[in-house]
Design a protein around this motif. Structure first.
Motif, short mmCIF file in Angstrom:
data_model
loop_
_atom_site.label_atom_id
_atom_site.label_comp_id
_atom_site.label_asym_id
_atom_site.label_seq_id
_atom_site.Cartn_x
_atom_site.Cartn_y
_atom_site.Cartn_z
N THR A 89 0.59 -1.12 -0.02
CA THR A 89 -0.11 0.11 -0.13
C THR A 89 0.86 1.27 0.09
O THR A 89 1.71 1.54 0.90
N LEU A 90 0.53 2.13 -0.94
CA LEU A 90 1.28 3.52 -1.10
C LEU A 90 0.59 4.53 -0.35
O LEU A 90 1.23 5.28 0.63
N ASP A 91 -0.85 4.52 -0.40
CA ASP A 91 -1.68 5.58 0.40
C ASP A 91 -3.02 5.06 0.40
O ASP A 91 -3.50 4.18 -0.50
N LEU A 92 -3.66 5.36 1.45
CA LEU A 92 -4.93 4.95 1.62
C LEU A 92 -5.94 6.15 2.24
O LEU A 92 -5.53 6.60 3.13
N ARG A 93 -6.93 6.42 1.57
CA ARG A 93 -7.86 7.58 2.05
C ARG A 93 -9.29 6.84 2.45
O ARG A 93 -10.06 6.21 1.68
N ILE A 94 -9.68 7.09 3.84
CA ILE A 94 -10.82 6.73 4.16
C ILE A 94 -11.56 7.72 4.61
O ILE A 94 -11.44 8.77 5.38
N ASP A 95 -12.86 7.69 3.99
CA ASP A 95 -14.02 8.66 4.43
C ASP A 95 -15.13 8.16 5.23
O ASP A 95 -15.61 6.96 4.87
N TYR A 96 -15.27 8.34 6.55
CA TYR A 96 -16.26 7.80 7.05
C TYR A 96 -17.45 8.22 7.08
O TYR A 96 -17.88 9.45 7.28
N GLN A 97 -18.83 7.56 6.75
CA GLN A 97 -20.00 7.92 6.18
C GLN A 97 -20.89 7.97 7.47
O GLN A 97 -21.77 8.78 7.40
N ARG A 98 -20.83 6.95 8.17
CA ARG A 98 -21.60 6.80 9.19
C ARG A 98 -21.07 5.82 10.36
O ARG A 98 -20.29 4.81 9.95
N PRO A 99 -21.36 5.81 11.49
CA PRO A 99 -21.03 4.80 12.58
C PRO A 99 -21.53 3.42 12.17
O PRO A 99 -22.50 3.31 11.74
N ALA A 100 -20.79 2.51 12.23
CA ALA A 100 -21.32 1.11 11.86
C ALA A 100 -22.02 0.66 12.99
O ALA A 100 -21.81 0.98 14.25
N THR A 101 -23.28 -0.16 12.89
CA THR A 101 -24.33 -0.40 13.75
C THR A 101 -23.63 -1.55 14.50
O THR A 101 -23.05 -2.71 14.10
N PRO A 102 -23.52 -1.46 16.09
CA PRO A 102 -22.97 -2.46 16.78
C PRO A 102 -23.68 -3.87 16.49
O PRO A 102 -24.99 -3.87 16.30
N GLY A 103 -22.88 -4.88 16.68
CA GLY A 103 -23.45 -6.23 16.51
C GLY A 103 -23.63 -6.93 15.00
O GLY A 103 -23.79 -7.85 15.03
N LEU A 104 -23.31 -5.83 14.18
CA LEU A 104 -23.78 -6.33 12.80
C LEU A 104 -22.31 -6.41 12.15
O LEU A 104 -21.26 -5.78 12.20
N ASP A 105 -22.19 -7.35 11.19
CA ASP A 105 -21.07 -7.81 10.36
C ASP A 105 -20.75 -6.83 9.42
O ASP A 105 -21.71 -5.87 9.24
N ILE A 106 -19.36 -6.52 9.01
CA ILE A 106 -19.18 -5.30 8.00
C ILE A 106 -18.66 -6.09 6.65
O ILE A 106 -18.13 -7.35 6.59
N LYS A 107 -19.14 -5.56 5.63
CA LYS A 107 -19.07 -6.23 4.36
C LYS A 107 -18.17 -5.04 3.48
O LYS A 107 -18.18 -3.79 3.78
N ALA A 108 -17.29 -5.45 2.58
CA ALA A 108 -16.74 -4.53 1.76
C ALA A 108 -16.74 -5.09 0.33
O ALA A 108 -16.71 -6.19 -0.35
N HIS A 109 -16.70 -3.92 -0.84
CA HIS A 109 -16.71 -4.24 -2.08
C HIS A 109 -15.44 -3.27 -2.83
O HIS A 109 -15.58 -2.24 -2.59
N SER A 110 -14.63 -4.10 -3.24
CA SER A 110 -13.36 -3.42 -3.61
C SER A 110 -12.94 -3.68 -5.17
O SER A 110 -13.17 -4.85 -5.65
N ILE A 111 -12.63 -2.76 -5.99
CA ILE A 111 -12.63 -2.63 -7.11
C ILE A 111 -11.16 -2.18 -7.60
O ILE A 111 -10.85 -1.00 -7.10
N CYS A 112 -10.26 -2.90 -8.17
CA CYS A 112 -9.05 -2.46 -8.83
C CYS A 112 -9.49 -2.00 -10.25
O CYS A 112 -9.45 -2.77 -11.31
#
Length: 303
Positions: A89-112
């Motif tokens: 990794t050279l750089d990574l920018r994260i923008d937080y849109q909202r807090p994750a709901t406690p107790g729920l799994d998190i998913k991610a969709h990533s595209i190169c």
């Protein structure tokens, strides 16, 4: 695959190799590669209490999301390249849109979405129930052929014994309400700098070995939260809005140190910068710049 082999595997075989030969932290965090396409990954991270950043709200630590997005983006890049070379990794920018709901799994969709001879460009969305309602979004750049340690080619599928993710109790410490910070072993030193001890559980590339970029990001974010809270004298920690991490050197199997400072302060928004180093403060392994939102003071106007 041997170190000398550089042949692209059939796609389905490559997906299986990536599932078995990822970062140490990726394995022990429980991150799963659920579905894949060329240059594209859908992943999921089961909710665990150790991931919490604030026990009063149950909200996950931002560093957990950062680490997941970094790992997921890396898998997308590996699929785009056919697994033929090492990446970093050279750089990574994260923008937080909202807090994750406690107790729920998190998913991610990533595209190169683009690769050049030496750089891969990637974007990702972290969400829970719907990708249209993101928890965070990310964009990043990865270096292609960053070193000679290709985890997909050089690492056996049988895993070494790696410590579990746990959060030792520390009722008198500064991270009593942050299990994930305690999990990383982060401590505040007498001079005010923060220290994250090296541990096998924070390894990204086990061949070098090198610290997971997401763990360095989590460390920098924690340092910024502590630094801003301390400098402003506030009781409640600020809320992350966005964070850009620049990876300058490989984090080796050493303890890491970090500090942070305020760049600009408004009524509601604070801009900060932070840096992390190991044996030399003048040779940082990573730096970060970002913004926090302060909790509103009764009777004040928003900026």
């Amino acid at each position: 695959m041997s170190k000398s082999q550089n042949t692209t595997l059939p796609f389905d075989a490559l997906v299986e190799v990536i599932k078995g030969r990822r970062s140490d932290y990726g394995h022990i965090s429980g991150l799963k590669l659920d579905r894949a396409a060329p240059g594209e990954v859908w992943s999921s991270l089961p909710y665990r209490p150790v991931f919490v950043g604030d026990t009063e709200t149950g909200v996950l630590h931002g560093g957990v999301v950062t680490a997941m997005l970094d790992e997921s983006c890396g898998m997308a890049v590996q699929l785009a390249l056919g697994g033929t070379g090492p990446i970093a990794t050279l750089d990574l920018r994260i923008d937080y849109q909202r807090p994750a709901t406690p107790g729920l799994d998190i998913k991610a969709h990533s595209i190169c979405y683009r690769t050049t001879h030496s750089i891969a460009f990637v974007r990702s969305t972290a969400y829970q129930e719907s990708e249209d309602d993101p928890v965070a979004t990310a964009t990043g750049c990865f270096m292609i052929g960053a070193n000679r340690a290709n985890m997909l080619a050089d690492r056996a599928t049988d895993h070494r014994s790696i410590p579990a993710l746990d959060a030792p109790e520390d009722p008198a410490g500064p991270f009593v309400n942050s299990p994930f910070a305690r999990c990383l072993g982060i401590r505040i030193q007498d001079d005010g700098t923060l220290m994250m001890p090296f541990s096998p559980k924070i390894i990204g590339n086990p061949i070098l070995p090198a610290i997971h970029g997401g763990m360095t990001g989590a460390f920098l974010e924690t340092t910024a939260i502590i630094g801003v809270t301390r400098e402003l004298g506030t009781s409640a920690p600020p809320k992350p809005i966005g964070l850009t991490i620049n990876y300058l050197r490989s984090g080796r199997a050493l303890d890491s140190f970090a500090n942070a400072s305020i760049v600009k302060q408004g009524r509601r928004i604070v801009a900060f910068e932070a840096k992390a180093w190991q044996d030399d403060p003048d040779k940082p392994i990573a730096s970060a710049f970002g913004h926090f939102m302060l909790r509103p003071t009764p009777g004040s106007d928003e900026e």
